[in-house]
Design a protein around this motif. Structure first.
Motif, PDB file in Angstrom:
ATOM      1  N   PRO A   1     -10.467   0.516  -6.079  1.00 16.89           N
ATOM      2  CA  PRO A   1      -9.218   0.403  -5.317  1.00 16.89           C
ATOM      3  C   PRO A   1      -9.276  -0.761  -4.319  1.00 16.89           C
ATOM      4  CG  PRO A   1     -10.563   2.195  -4.454  1.00 16.89           C
ATOM      5  CD  PRO A   1     -11.275   1.680  -5.677  1.00 16.89           C
TER       6      PRO A   1
ATOM      7  N   PRO B   1       1.486   3.199   4.065  1.00 17.09           N
ATOM      8  CA  PRO B   1       0.224   3.801   4.522  1.00 17.09           C
ATOM      9  C   PRO B   1       0.373   4.588   5.825  1.00 17.09           C
ATOM     10  CG  PRO B   1      -0.080   1.477   3.978  1.00 17.09           C
ATOM     11  CD  PRO B   1       1.387   1.727   3.977  1.00 17.09           C
TER      12      PRO B   1
ATOM     13  N   ILE C   1      -4.123   3.010  -0.385  1.00 17.25           N
ATOM     14  CA  ILE C   1      -4.697   1.949  -1.209  1.00 17.25           C
ATOM     15  C   ILE C   1      -3.534   1.147  -1.786  1.00 17.25           C
ATOM     16  CG2 ILE C   1      -6.816   3.222  -1.732  1.00 17.25           C
ATOM     17  CD1 ILE C   1      -5.613   4.000  -4.415  1.00 17.25           C
TER      18      ILE C   1
ATOM     19  N   THR D   1      -4.440   5.550 -11.488  1.00 17.55           N
ATOM     20  CA  THR D   1      -4.563   5.090 -12.874  1.00 17.55           C
ATOM     21  C   THR D   1      -5.877   4.334 -13.029  1.00 17.55           C
ATOM     22  OG1 THR D   1      -2.183   4.951 -13.163  1.00 17.55           O
ATOM     23  CG2 THR D   1      -3.505   3.531 -14.569  1.00 17.55           C
ATOM     24  N   ARG D   2      -6.622   4.678 -14.056  1.00 15.04           N
ATOM     25  CA  ARG D   2      -7.869   3.952 -14.296  1.00 15.04           C
ATOM     26  C   ARG D   2      -7.687   2.871 -15.365  1.00 15.04           C
ATOM     27  NH1 ARG D   2     -12.823   7.483 -16.043  1.00 15.04           N
ATOM     28  NH2 ARG D   2     -13.181   7.665 -13.807  1.00 15.04           N
TER      29      ARG D   2
ATOM     30  N   PHE E   1       6.430   0.080 -14.030  1.00 16.69           N
ATOM     31  CA  PHE E   1       5.275   0.863 -13.589  1.00 16.69           C
ATOM     32  C   PHE E   1       5.652   1.774 -12.420  1.00 16.69           C
ATOM     33  CE2 PHE E   1       3.478  -2.725 -15.889  1.00 16.69           C
ATOM     34  CZ  PHE E   1       2.659  -2.055 -16.765  1.00 16.69           C
TER      35      PHE E   1
ATOM     36  N   PHE F   1      -8.406  -0.642 -13.982  1.00 21.71           N
ATOM     37  CA  PHE F   1      -8.464  -0.507 -12.525  1.00 21.71           C
ATOM     38  C   PHE F   1      -9.871  -0.039 -12.182  1.00 21.71           C
ATOM     39  CE2 PHE F   1      -3.877  -0.822 -11.772  1.00 21.71           C
ATOM     40  CZ  PHE F   1      -3.396  -0.646 -13.059  1.00 21.71           C
TER      41      PHE F   1
ATOM     42  N   PRO G   1       7.196  -5.155 -13.406  1.00 24.76           N
ATOM     43  CA  PRO G   1       6.469  -4.304 -12.449  1.00 24.76           C
ATOM     44  C   PRO G   1       7.246  -3.040 -12.051  1.00 24.76           C
ATOM     45  CG  PRO G   1       6.210  -6.604 -11.843  1.00 24.76           C
ATOM     46  CD  PRO G   1       7.255  -6.545 -12.937  1.00 24.76           C
TER      47      PRO G   1
ATOM     48  N   CYS H   1       0.824  -1.217   0.000  1.00 23.49           N
ATOM     49  CA  CYS H   1       0.000   0.000   0.000  1.00 23.49           C
ATOM     50  C   CYS H   1       0.852   1.259   0.000  1.00 23.49           C
ATOM     51  CB  CYS H   1      -0.934  -0.012   1.199  1.00 23.49           C
ATOM     52  SG  CYS H   1      -2.145  -1.346   1.068  1.00 23.49           S
ATOM     53  N   ASP H   2       0.260   2.322  -0.457  1.00 19.88           N
ATOM     54  CA  ASP H   2       0.964   3.581  -0.640  1.00 19.88           C
ATOM     55  C   ASP H   2       0.401   4.640   0.303  1.00 19.88           C
ATOM     56  OD1 ASP H   2      -1.402   4.620  -1.774  1.00 19.88           O
ATOM     57  OD2 ASP H   2      -0.798   4.073  -3.788  1.00 19.88           O
TER      58      ASP H   2
ATOM     59  N   LEU I   1      -4.649   1.271 -18.453  1.00 22.85           N
ATOM     60  CA  LEU I   1      -3.395   1.419 -19.175  1.00 22.85           C
ATOM     61  C   LEU I   1      -3.209   0.293 -20.166  1.00 22.85           C
ATOM     62  CD1 LEU I   1      -1.188  -0.725 -17.874  1.00 22.85           C
ATOM     63  CD2 LEU I   1      -0.975   1.044 -16.140  1.00 22.85           C
TER      64      LEU I   1
ATOM     65  N   PHE J   1       1.007  -5.625 -10.477  1.00 23.85           N
ATOM     66  CA  PHE J   1       1.738  -6.372 -11.501  1.00 23.85           C
ATOM     67  C   PHE J   1       2.668  -7.399 -10.864  1.00 23.85           C
ATOM     68  CE2 PHE J   1       0.363  -2.497 -13.595  1.00 23.85           C
ATOM     69  CZ  PHE J   1      -0.261  -3.024 -14.708  1.00 23.85           C
ATOM     70  N   GLU J   2       3.143  -7.094  -9.679  1.00 27.19           N
ATOM     71  CA  GLU J   2       3.941  -8.086  -8.956  1.00 27.19           C
ATOM     72  C   GLU J   2       3.062  -9.273  -8.534  1.00 27.19           C
ATOM     73  OE1 GLU J   2       6.747  -6.164  -6.154  1.00 27.19           O
ATOM     74  OE2 GLU J   2       6.531  -8.036  -5.031  1.00 27.19           O
TER      75      GLU J   2
ATOM     76  N   CYS K   1       6.985   5.167   0.087  1.00 27.03           N
ATOM     77  CA  CYS K   1       6.240   5.443   1.324  1.00 27.03           C
ATOM     78  C   CYS K   1       5.118   4.440   1.542  1.00 27.03           C
ATOM     79  CB  CYS K   1       5.691   6.861   1.285  1.00 27.03           C
ATOM     80  SG  CYS K   1       7.023   8.079   1.328  1.00 27.03           S
TER      81      CYS K   1
ATOM     82  N   PHE L   1      -0.808   0.022  -4.069  1.00 29.80           N
ATOM     83  CA  PHE L   1       0.003   0.766  -5.044  1.00 29.80           C
ATOM     84  C   PHE L   1      -0.015  -0.031  -6.344  1.00 29.80           C
ATOM     85  CE2 PHE L   1       4.560   1.958  -6.323  1.00 29.80           C
ATOM     86  CZ  PHE L   1       4.210   3.220  -6.771  1.00 29.80           C
ATOM     87  N   TYR L   2      -0.428   0.603  -7.447  1.00 30.16           N
ATOM     88  CA  TYR L   2      -0.721  -0.208  -8.629  1.00 30.16           C
ATOM     89  C   TYR L   2       0.452  -1.007  -9.191  1.00 30.16           C
ATOM     90  CZ  TYR L   2       0.886   2.977 -12.343  1.00 30.16           C
ATOM     91  OH  TYR L   2       1.642   3.721 -13.187  1.00 30.16           O
ATOM     92  N   PRO L   3       1.712  -0.524  -9.110  1.00 33.85           N
ATOM     93  CA  PRO L   3       2.775  -1.415  -9.583  1.00 33.85           C
ATOM     94  C   PRO L   3       2.820  -2.764  -8.828  1.00 33.85           C
ATOM     95  CG  PRO L   3       3.587   0.841  -9.439  1.00 33.85           C
ATOM     96  CD  PRO L   3       2.223   0.821  -8.780  1.00 33.85           C
ATOM     97  N   ARG L   4       2.324  -2.760  -7.595  1.00 40.41           N
ATOM     98  CA  ARG L   4       2.301  -4.023  -6.845  1.00 40.41           C
ATOM     99  C   ARG L   4       1.281  -4.998  -7.424  1.00 40.41           C
ATOM    100  NH1 ARG L   4       6.454  -4.564  -2.793  1.00 40.41           N
ATOM    101  NH2 ARG L   4       5.063  -5.992  -1.733  1.00 40.41           N
TER     102      ARG L   4
ATOM    103  N   ALA M   1      -4.798  -3.110 -18.868  1.00 35.87           N
ATOM    104  CA  ALA M   1      -5.342  -3.290 -17.522  1.00 35.87           C
ATOM    105  C   ALA M   1      -6.380  -2.231 -17.205  1.00 35.87           C
ATOM    106  CB  ALA M   1      -4.208  -3.217 -16.510  1.00 35.87           C
TER     107      ALA M   1
END
Lengths: 137, 137, 137, 137
Positions: free
Chosen positions: A73, C22, A25, B63-64, B32, A70, B29, A20-21, B66, A32-33, C20, A27-30, A68
């Motif tokens: 969240p 949460p 919420i 991001t909604r 991103f 989203f 990832p 989470c960021d 991509l 993909f992980e 960072c 974090f969107y790069p996660r 993708a």
């Protein structure tokens, strides 16, 4: 949208603190992980563990393309259901759709093309017959 | 494809050890995360730092959607040129195209829709006038 | 504590959104990624880039031990000064102290032992003479 | 070393592709992410989920100090046993020892001091009685 493709592989993944960021919420790069994780688990379940593939055979399955959406969240502590479907098996590639859901709510969908690649030359190579058969389901 | 959109913001980013995977290429990832980084830098350059946005105003730009094409792999030590273009500014969203290049070779392209969101209710909100003007260029 | 060791290498690193958590401070595992980054940059500056080391020579410098003190949290947007000092050069190892500061405030200190290792057998090997000389300063 | 402290909490964690680096071993900053994960799971098991703590109560348990010994590398596909022990419960802090093992081989040990903190002022606060009792075991 027409009939969705059948789910071929499922896992669960909790949204952890590390995912989470500061917006609090996932974090969107996660995402993909996590996506990489379900593909890894699926290949292992088909007898093609990533360790074996990368370290012994020098082959890999990099992503060539993805789309993708989203939709909603995800939050710290959510338990996500990851559902992977096969859209199409090509000679050297496979098209997948993966959805992340939480309690039936679709959070994220991704369509992704993976390619089997010889990691030395980085060129695409055909699926071995046994693996191709398993991909085809 | 027609004339490419003009580049609106540029950064450089080295592919570090931490970005690479056991296949010895950049782990996708992390692309991103780099993408998130150029958007962060661009918003800061427009006077909308992520710290200010998230921590003080409780707004964010998730991001909604991509679409990404992975054209060539990147390797440990490569210096990537990240180039961001604006495709379209909507009432509450913005469409971007970002390309990662290494010595003129296009490695990765991504089209992305960001939405301005009130992080309390997670609903889309219109761009403030000053920011909208800057997005429009 | 006696006289601090002289700083041998410096970099700057901004605390980004991706760093960072949460709790809205830098997530501490990311400090170790930043630490890995300054060591990577320092070795490259000494002519021993990690790409060359890992991909061509099959050697690496894994961490054997570390002690870290988290003195003050870091926040999104902070620009950290990373300062690396050499405490001791051994036959196959080197002891470093690295400090992260923000506007003179010490945020984090870490003492770390790195070992030169043959990645095939994973055994420690002596520093090559030229590198040992550079480590010694 | 004297008698080791009793194990108070256990989890398992597979070393994934995303955890490994171009040296083809687990990237050490990821160990700290795994460590954060077992602490997160343990607190949740004691009824203090990180979501509840951070998002509702605005408290956290940042690390103040740690010492880690990297004894053996871990490889892609290894299944690690994570074992957490409590060394000492203070008024506002707790000292933990966590070990990562693979098939009985100790890979990593870390001693760590966590502090309960009010995330608004970032000052240490005493453990609530119910949690203190659970920490004490």
């Amino acid at each position: 949208m027409t009939t969705p493709p059948p789910v071929r592989f499922r896992t669960q993944r909790k949204v952890r603190f590390a995912d989470c960021d500061p917006a609090r919420i996932a974090f969107y790069p996660r995402y993909f992980e996590m996506l990489n994780g379900i593909v890894e688990d699926w290949f292992e379940a088909m007898g093609w563990g990533f360790g074996e593939m990368h370290l012994k055979r020098d082959i890999g399955i990099p992503t060539r393309r993805l789309e993708a959406d989203f939709l909603k969240p995800s939050f710290l502590g959510d338990v996500l259901d990851l559902e992977l479907s096969v859209l199409k098996v090509g000679r050297t590639s496979v098209d997948l759709r993966t959805r992340f859901l939480c309690a039936e709510e679709v959070r994220w969908t991704v369509n992704q093309t993976l390619v089997l690649v010889d990691m030395k030359g980085l060129g695409a190579i055909p699926w071995p017959d046994d693996l191709r058969e398993k991909l085809a389901g």
